[in-house]
Design a protein around this motif. Sequence first.
Motif, short mmCIF file in Angstrom:
data_model
loop_
_atom_site.label_atom_id
_atom_site.label_comp_id
_atom_site.label_asym_id
_atom_site.label_seq_id
_atom_site.Cartn_x
_atom_site.Cartn_y
_atom_site.Cartn_z
N ILE A 159 -27.04 -51.74 -14.70
CA ILE A 159 -27.15 -50.28 -14.59
C ILE A 159 -28.53 -49.92 -15.12
O ILE A 159 -28.90 -50.32 -16.23
CB ILE A 159 -26.05 -49.57 -15.40
N ALA A 160 -29.32 -49.18 -14.35
CA ALA A 160 -30.72 -48.99 -14.72
C ALA A 160 -31.26 -47.67 -14.23
O ALA A 160 -30.76 -47.08 -13.27
CB ALA A 160 -31.56 -50.14 -14.15
N THR A 161 -32.32 -47.21 -14.90
CA THR A 161 -33.17 -46.16 -14.38
C THR A 161 -34.31 -46.82 -13.60
O THR A 161 -34.71 -47.95 -13.92
CB THR A 161 -33.74 -45.29 -15.51
N PRO A 162 -34.84 -46.17 -12.56
CA PRO A 162 -35.80 -46.85 -11.68
C PRO A 162 -37.05 -47.38 -12.38
O PRO A 162 -37.49 -48.50 -12.11
CB PRO A 162 -36.15 -45.76 -10.66
N ASP A 192 -35.37 -35.15 -7.16
CA ASP A 192 -35.93 -34.02 -7.89
C ASP A 192 -36.91 -34.48 -8.96
O ASP A 192 -37.89 -33.79 -9.26
CB ASP A 192 -34.82 -33.17 -8.52
N MET A 193 -36.64 -35.63 -9.56
CA MET A 193 -37.47 -36.14 -10.64
C MET A 193 -38.64 -36.98 -10.13
O MET A 193 -39.38 -37.57 -10.93
CB MET A 193 -36.62 -36.95 -11.62
N GLY A 194 -38.81 -37.06 -8.81
CA GLY A 194 -39.95 -37.76 -8.25
C GLY A 194 -39.81 -39.26 -8.17
O GLY A 194 -40.83 -39.98 -8.18
N PHE A 195 -38.58 -39.77 -8.08
CA PHE A 195 -38.36 -41.21 -8.05
C PHE A 195 -38.40 -41.81 -6.65
O PHE A 195 -38.14 -43.01 -6.50
CB PHE A 195 -37.01 -41.55 -8.69
N LEU A 196 -38.69 -41.02 -5.63
CA LEU A 196 -38.62 -41.54 -4.26
C LEU A 196 -39.51 -42.77 -4.06
O LEU A 196 -39.05 -43.78 -3.50
CB LEU A 196 -38.99 -40.45 -3.26
N PRO A 197 -40.79 -42.80 -4.51
CA PRO A 197 -41.59 -44.02 -4.35
C PRO A 197 -40.97 -45.22 -5.05
O PRO A 197 -40.99 -46.34 -4.50
CB PRO A 197 -42.94 -43.64 -4.95
N ASP A 198 -40.43 -45.02 -6.25
CA ASP A 198 -39.79 -46.12 -6.97
C ASP A 198 -38.55 -46.61 -6.22
O ASP A 198 -38.29 -47.82 -6.16
CB ASP A 198 -39.40 -45.69 -8.38
N ILE A 202 -37.81 -50.40 -4.83
CA ILE A 202 -36.62 -51.16 -5.22
C ILE A 202 -35.84 -51.61 -3.98
O ILE A 202 -35.38 -52.75 -3.90
CB ILE A 202 -35.73 -50.31 -6.14
N ILE A 203 -35.70 -50.71 -3.01
CA ILE A 203 -34.98 -51.07 -1.79
C ILE A 203 -35.66 -52.23 -1.07
O ILE A 203 -35.00 -53.13 -0.53
CB ILE A 203 -34.87 -49.84 -0.87
N ASN A 204 -36.99 -52.24 -1.08
CA ASN A 204 -37.73 -53.32 -0.43
C ASN A 204 -37.54 -54.66 -1.13
O ASN A 204 -37.77 -55.72 -0.52
CB ASN A 204 -39.22 -52.98 -0.37
N LEU A 205 -37.15 -54.64 -2.41
CA LEU A 205 -36.92 -55.88 -3.16
C LEU A 205 -35.55 -56.47 -2.92
O LEU A 205 -35.30 -57.63 -3.28
CB LEU A 205 -37.10 -55.62 -4.66
N LEU A 226 -32.80 -39.42 3.14
CA LEU A 226 -32.94 -40.70 2.46
C LEU A 226 -31.80 -41.64 2.83
O LEU A 226 -32.02 -42.83 3.07
CB LEU A 226 -32.97 -40.48 0.94
N ALA A 227 -30.59 -41.12 2.87
CA ALA A 227 -29.43 -41.95 3.21
C ALA A 227 -29.58 -42.55 4.60
O ALA A 227 -29.18 -43.70 4.84
CB ALA A 227 -28.16 -41.12 3.12
N ALA A 228 -30.16 -41.79 5.51
CA ALA A 228 -30.30 -42.28 6.89
C ALA A 228 -31.25 -43.46 6.98
O ALA A 228 -31.20 -44.23 7.95
CB ALA A 228 -30.79 -41.15 7.79
N THR A 229 -32.13 -43.64 5.97
CA THR A 229 -33.11 -44.72 6.04
C THR A 229 -32.53 -46.08 5.64
O THR A 229 -33.10 -47.11 6.00
CB THR A 229 -34.30 -44.40 5.13
N PHE A 230 -31.43 -46.10 4.87
CA PHE A 230 -30.93 -47.42 4.44
C PHE A 230 -29.41 -47.56 4.51
O PHE A 230 -28.89 -48.68 4.39
CB PHE A 230 -31.42 -47.74 3.02
#
Length: 506
Positions: A159-162, A192-198, A202-205, A226-230
């Motif tokens: 369980i983690a924060t990005p 909202d907190m700007g985590f989209l790049p992170d 992570i998804i790419n890993l 976002l959901a539609a992308t993965f």
Amino acid sequence: MSDIQPEIQSEIQSEMQADPAVPTTPTVRFADFGLSPDILRALNDQGYVHPTPIQAEAIPVVLQGRDVMGAAQTGTGKTAGFSLPIIQLLLAHANTSASPARHPVRALILTPTRELADQVAENVKAYCRHTPLRSTVVFGGVDIAPQTAALRSGIEIVIATPGRLLDHVQQKTLNLSQTQILVMDEADRMLDMGFLPDLQRIINLLPKERQNLMFSATFSGEIKKLAATFLKNPVTIEVARSNATADNVTQTMYHVNEQTKAEAVSYIIRERNLKQVIVFSNTKIGASKLARHLENEGVNASAIHGDKTQNERMAALEAFKRGEIEVLVATDVAARGLDIAELPCVINFDLPYNAEDYVHRIGRTGRAGASGDAISLYADKDERLLVDIEKMIKYKFVRAELTGFVAKPASAERERSSGRGADARNGRGERGEGRAPASDRSTQHTRSAYTSTPTSRKEKVDPWFLKPYEPTLAAEVDTSSVAPAGGSIKPSKVKLAALLGGLPKN
């Protein structure tokens, strides 16, 4: 494994109990899902038999290996809705080997805040307490060394924060190449907190073949994109209208003056005799300032926000849960993931800029079917924010006045002049003198420019300019040219070269 702590037990009970305001099917039991006896044993230890609606719908779908988008009101048990089937799916790989290689990361649960990550980790740990599966939580703001040691020992559920997760990936203490399940909890808050790049990194890993789950109280348009992308052909589960608030929470809107909000909060706490309340502020400075104001009013209060260290925030939360702190003033960093049993009231000192945050804020009270109060203060400038909230939750608030509340006479002026300490030090305040009448201000201003008063600034004057004119008997004057008494003085003949700095050579 040691027995579960009483405070965690209370949190698990709040997480698992069904909301009586939502219809349930009494005949559905956790045993009907085909869960492992070890999982059922952990549930039976707590006396949990019937699932909540979100759990009843989500658990069978997740067990089938399908991708899921789950939406439900906060406090209805979403954490158990995804963690119980994850534990069941991973039991096929469970082992008691001491080798870290036999315990790769098979499930990753991402959360937006440290508090929510810690809360989810407590629940997961309780649910798999009788299984060989290992879990841990990683988030920033604390020493990374213990987290590194735990990951290197072998962990199946992380369980983690990005941000902190990527730190471990960069330091090669975490490998996601064998991760089978990805969970995004409160994904809208992460955006909202700007985590989209992170999140994209992570998804790419992660392996391309995996199961994806998204659970949240709200689903905005950005989240659906976002959901539609993965997500692959996800099953959408909504046990209540999206972006709805719980029916067992009484919502009240009080119109107050912007400068008297802090006094209004202390008045509400005193009048209602509130001993445990969360007050939400939009800014870190505002949260700290309000906490100090409440302390000065005799209320035991503390603030938590992003500028506090994680240890300070956790200490404040634990003190609040124990009742040592009556009022917890928080920014939206604490709006998600706080699961405090029987929290009677939340107060919005500021209306949130994001209307969806209103749902999450008031969701801290009225959890597990208990009743709760959500009190919000708004000024004239907040009317637009209030309208946005009404549009989202499809509910029209009754604008009310705070009956019986009378602000202190000087409070508004004190709030506006809190940064102007010079007036308090220049002598006027010490003598209790008020501001000069309008008719006298111009006279007072003119007089202060020329008189020595405590408020006037003295100009430096060189005394040489105040002396009377005196003829200078310079040494260069030729004394032979001085005439006797009654005669005239003949001017000395000084060559021009002398005046220009030199004389011609003889």
